[in-house]
Structures are given as structure tokens and as C-alpha cells.
Design a protein around this motif. Structure first.
Motif, mmCIF file in Angstrom:
data_model
loop_
_atom_site.group_PDB
_atom_site.id
_atom_site.type_symbol
_atom_site.label_atom_id
_atom_site.label_comp_id
_atom_site.label_asym_id
_atom_site.label_seq_id
_atom_site.Cartn_x
_atom_site.Cartn_y
_atom_site.Cartn_z
ATOM 1 N N ALA A 187 1.593 5.068 3.711
ATOM 2 C CA ALA A 187 2.862 5.653 3.283
ATOM 3 C C ALA A 187 2.653 6.750 2.251
ATOM 4 C CB ALA A 187 3.768 4.557 2.715
ATOM 5 N N LEU A 188 1.763 6.519 1.308
ATOM 6 C CA LEU A 188 1.516 7.506 0.244
ATOM 7 C C LEU A 188 0.904 8.785 0.792
ATOM 8 C CD1 LEU A 188 0.190 5.112 -2.540
ATOM 9 C CD2 LEU A 188 2.412 6.266 -2.478
ATOM 10 N N VAL A 189 -0.002 8.649 1.766
ATOM 11 C CA VAL A 189 -0.608 9.842 2.362
ATOM 12 C C VAL A 189 0.431 10.603 3.187
ATOM 13 C CG1 VAL A 189 -2.384 10.683 3.949
ATOM 14 C CG2 VAL A 189 -2.906 8.827 2.371
ATOM 15 N N LEU A 190 1.273 9.876 3.920
ATOM 16 C CA LEU A 190 2.363 10.519 4.659
ATOM 17 C C LEU A 190 3.302 11.250 3.699
ATOM 18 C CD1 LEU A 190 3.748 10.883 7.462
ATOM 19 C CD2 LEU A 190 5.122 8.852 6.899
ATOM 20 N N TYR A 191 3.596 10.631 2.575
ATOM 21 C CA TYR A 191 4.436 11.240 1.535
ATOM 22 C C TYR A 191 3.812 12.539 1.035
ATOM 23 C CZ TYR A 191 7.082 11.412 -2.921
ATOM 24 O OH TYR A 191 7.871 11.776 -3.987
#
Length: 308
Positions: A187-191
Motif C-alpha cells: 500500500a505504501l509503495v502504491l501511495y
């Protein structure tokens, strides 16, 4: 004031101008329902993350309802955010050719009424948020601080687009919070990838007002990059593609997800090649095309989730 002169300069000929009741038009314009592109762009990371998380969970049963709720929430909260932006920027908007016809500087809506309308839209957003689990509710509420400070950033930094990216990409976290009850590395990388995308497309958008912004002292990445905008876009769009690709790899997506990312990347390359920063009409057209880029990626992730 006639309805023709009451129209916002860059949003004529839409359903608000032609079909909405006259009394409602200033408020619909305040929420940008006459120009829904911002709501679509806010929605895209929400849909990406929901589909990606559903694929990870191997469970798409709740995905249709989550997609619908995100759609309603994005339009409501985009409307509330725009209203807040117009309240805080009313003096600046009055000095810019493209924005002086907005409802507040044009005298169509008073500040107290705009505040009341903003609260109403925020309550709709809250009603949507409360349909989710407690972790997702807390995650959604946490985004409000970024939304609140964004309008002031253009006064103090050359990088207000970064703050906009933090706000507009929040949906990349929300999908995981809703579907999985957690925010993990994927999720953080997608963000992070979504933030890079936002910086790119909002730089294109800001080129519409670059000359007026220079006169009144408003900062933006459009003014910062200037003639180097194409190179800057190449960097941010490449970063967006790579980071989103890393998120897809971490999530273990199959060929439809990668096909969606390839289509997304090709669209971004087209934007860079097509863009002429001296042509404000073209800047707006290229900016708006980012909805299509986002939908291409979403379609791939949706098919991938269904197959998994």
C-alpha cells in the motif's frame, strides 16, 4: 448577474449550466460538479488499491459495493475540499483570469453559505466512511489534516503539488484499510507511486495559470520547472510507473494487472509528447486525460482480481 456571466470560465456547456435548477448552480460549481475531473482523479487511487487488495485477499465479493462507496465518497469529499480551497483562496482567485468567475469571488455565494455547504458535503463523506471498519474510518479521518493545509502551500513553497499528491493519493491507502484492515508495504509503495503521478499531472494543470501566478506571487512546480517541464514530467511519470510496478509485484498480480500498467505508462508517454505548456487549452485537455490513464490501470487490476 445573468447565468451566462455567472458561468465559470473553464467549465461552460456542461450539465450544471444547461439542466440544473438556477438556485443550485453556484453550489454545484463550488463543488466542481460541473468539472468532475478532480473527483475522478481523487477516485483512481481508491479504485486501484481496492482492486489490488481484493486480489491479494482472493475475495472480490465486497468489491462492487466498495467501488460504489468510494465513488460517492470521492465526489463528496472533492466537493468539500474544493469549497474549502475556494474559501481560503477567494482573494487570490479574484486576481486570476481563469478563476475570478468562481462563485465566491464572483459574489454568487457568501463565505458563511459556502462553509455550510462544505459541512454538508463532509457529512456525506462521513456517512460513506462509516460504512467501513474502524481502521478504515481512522485512516480516512487522518487525511483531513493534509486537505486542510493544502490551500496555503502555494503561498510558502514551490512544491504545493507534493502536498496535493499526499492528499489526492490517500485512496491508495484506503483500499487496503477497507479490504484488508491494514496498511502494508504494498500500500505504501502504491501511495508513493500515486503521489509521483499527481505531481506530474498537476504540474500540467498549473501551467494554465503560470503567468497570473507569477504576477501575484503564487508558487507552483509549473513555475519552478518552466521550460524544463517535459523533462520533469518524464522523471515523475517514470517514477510513478516504477513504484506502481513494484506494488504490483509485491501483490503478485498476473498478466492483466501488468497489461493495465503498460497501458497506463504508454498514456503518460503520450501526454509528455503531446504537451505544449504555452497552450493553456491543450494543457487542460492533457490534464483531463489522466482519468483515462487511471481507468486503464484500474481495468487491468480489476480483471486480475477477478481471475485470482
Amino acid at each position: 448577474m445573468s447565468d451566462v456571466t455567472a458561468r465559470v470560465a473553464d467549465a461552460t456547456g456542461n450539465w450544471v449550466d444547461t439542466h440544473a435548477p438556477s438556485w443550485s448552480r453556484p453550489y454545484l460549481r463550488l463543488a466542481r460538479f460541473d468539472r468532475p475531473i478532480g473527483s475522478w482523479l481523487l477516485l483512481m487511487p481508491c479504485w486501484w488499491s481496492a482492486a489490488l487488495a481484493a486480489g491479494i485477499a482472493h475475495d472480490v465479493r465486497s468489491l462492487p459495493s466498495v467501488i460504489l462507496l468510494f465513488f460517492i465518497g470521492a465526489f463528496a469529499m472533492r466537493g468539500a475540499g474544493c469549497t474549502w480551497n475556494d474559501i481560503t483562496d477567494r482573494d487570490l482567485d479574484a486576481m486570476v483570469e481563469r478563476t475570478r468567475s468562481r462563485p465566491i469571488p464572483a459574489g454568487q455565494v457568501t463565505v458563511p453559505r459556502a462553509l455550510a455547504f462544505m459541512v454538508l458535503l463532509a457529512l456525506v463523506g462521513l456517512a460513506v466512511l462509516l460504512q467501513f471498519n474502524r481502521f478504515a474510518v481512522a485512516t480516512g479521518i487522518a487525511s483531513l489534516l493534509i486537505v486542510a493545509i493544502y490551500p496555503f502551500m502555494k503561498r510558502i513553497t514551490w512544491w504545493p503539488q507534493v502536498v496535493l499528491g499526499l492528499a489526492f493519493s490517500w485512496g491508495a491507502l484506503m483500499g487496503f484499510a477497507v479490504m484488508l484492515g491494514r496498511i502494508d508495504l504494498t500500500a505504501l509503495v502504491l501511495y508513493a507511486g500515486a503521489i509521483a503521478w499527481v505531481i506530474g499531472y498537476d504540474t500540467i494543470y498549473a501551467h494554465q495559470d503560470a503567468e497570473d501566478d507569477a504576477l501575484i506571487g503564487v508558487k507552483s512546480t509549473a513555475r519552478l520547472f518552466g521550460a524544463r517541464t517535459h523533462r520533469a514530467l518524464a522523471v515523475f511519470y517514470a517514477l510513478a510507473t516504477v513504484l506502481i510496478g513494484v506494488a504490483l509485484a509485491l501483490a503478485g498480480v498476473r498478466w492483466p494487472g501488468w497489461l493495465g500498467l503498460a497501458a497506463f505508462a504508454i498514456h503518460l508517454v503520450w501526454q509528455i509528447r503531446r504537451l505544449d505548456i504555452a497552450d493553456s487549452v491543450l494543457c487542460l485537455r492533457v490534464f483531463k486525460s489522466n482519468r483515462d490513464a487511471g481507468l486503464l490501470l484500474f481495468a487491468g487490476l480489476l480483471v486480475d482480481a477477478a481471475l485470482r
